[in-house]
Motif scaffolding. Sequence first.
Motif, PDB file in Angstrom:
ATOM      1  N   PRO A 120       0.800  -1.236   0.000  1.00 51.11           N
ATOM      2  CA  PRO A 120       0.000   0.000   0.000  1.00 51.11           C
ATOM      3  C   PRO A 120       0.832   1.285   0.000  1.00 51.11           C
ATOM      4  CG  PRO A 120      -0.953  -1.590   1.504  1.00 51.11           C
ATOM      5  CD  PRO A 120       0.354  -2.171   1.056  1.00 51.11           C
ATOM      6  N   THR A 124       0.894   3.990  -2.942  1.00 52.17           N
ATOM      7  CA  THR A 124       0.529   5.389  -2.733  1.00 52.17           C
ATOM      8  C   THR A 124       1.570   6.317  -3.343  1.00 52.17           C
ATOM      9  OG1 THR A 124      -0.697   4.904  -0.702  1.00 52.17           O
ATOM     10  CG2 THR A 124       0.099   7.155  -0.987  1.00 52.17           C
ATOM     11  N   SER A 365      -7.604   0.451  -3.462  1.00 49.01           N
ATOM     12  CA  SER A 365      -7.416  -0.229  -2.189  1.00 49.01           C
ATOM     13  C   SER A 365      -8.640  -1.028  -1.772  1.00 49.01           C
ATOM     14  CB  SER A 365      -7.073   0.784  -1.089  1.00 49.01           C
ATOM     15  OG  SER A 365      -5.853   1.430  -1.358  1.00 49.01           O
TER      16      SER A 365
END
Length: 431
Positions: A120, A124, A365
């Motif tokens: 993640p 990002t 996500s």
Amino acid sequence: MLLGISLAYFMVLLDTTVLAVAGPDLIAALPTDVIGVGWATTAYTMALAAALVLGGSLADRLGADRVFRVASAGFGIVSLACAVAPNLGTLLLGRAVLGLFAAGVVPSSMALLAALYAKPDDRTRAISWWAAISGAAMAVGPVLGGWLVELSGWRAVFVINAPLAVVVLLLCRKRLGVARHPRVISPIPHLGLAATLAALTLAITEAGQLHWATAFGAGCATLVLAAVTVRADRRSVAPLVPDVLRRNRPVWSAFAWGTLVNYALTTVLFAVPLVVAEGSLSVGITLLPMTVLVAVNPLLTGRLVRRFGPLVPIRLGFAAFAIGLSAVAVALMGDQRPVVLAAGLLGCGLGVSWTLPPLVGFAVSNAPAGATGAVGGILNAMRQVGATVGAATAGAVLTVQAGGVVVFVVAAGLCVVGLLLTVRVSSPGSS
């Protein structure tokens, strides 16, 4: 490879922003009018919106890397065809085909990012860079487009895509071997979506020209086509919206946010060049307060996401966008137009750059396994629906007195709606 993926999306966005400042020259050269320029914009966004879900499904089924390369090459070739279009009808056809290839580039690029950056935090950062590089199209597009138009006319804005496509293909030579997820593809819902958008655009355009009978007929056709499309999609073996996404509230929230953001953004890009009524290069420079922020601020937005989560910058973005659009409306009514207009465009730049990167990450996500391509397709389809309606509405309203003020007030109100829609949304990972 991140650079190549980002440049591909840069190319797709550039085709919208470059054309934005070519409107006055397009009107004089073909010749056409504001409505014709509106159709030149919406032909691209309608095809893109209608085919994005299909592009996402193809990316999942055939492999994102394969779809990405074919679509990027096709985009460059068709751009050259648009550059030699002899009349408006031919240009509209070329723009529609261009939108189909763009529909292959966008969701496949998002699927590639998801495959390249599984963690993640890494994702990002990658999305922040992707948004910044691709967002540079917002900064470069109007100025580059203005310079090209003044140098060689509107046709030059399409030629620039061909060398960009070559660079993308060279940077993305390496094959990733992204996992495929076999899916049956049904054409009926996609065709229904395209027809619904075309009828809606016609209804808005005709209403703006006060052709009420035609507008009413097109509006009725829109409702019928929408109902038929929804019914066909529910019965399809390969629906536009996979079953795993139908009750995914966070993903649908991101879809709604994307629609509203692109409506507001397209309103600015379409209306400002026609309302300000300056030379193409001057208009491009006028837009810089917004477009530079769209290119630079996503990197800072990524830091906000890592510290506070995605919802905080999304809320800040909608608030900034509403304030900025309101300031632009005020600028069109008073004597302090240059200063107030610049301040308003700064607010719009903050609005775009604070909302888009986190809402993309938010959607990805919350995407179930194997559905990232579909999520990318639907998200960008909804964004292009917003762009299509925004361009059609601006083109129609600008034909009436004080229309320039009205289009920005409406867009500001929709951003307030977007802000209110963020209140009851859960954090990523919940549904």
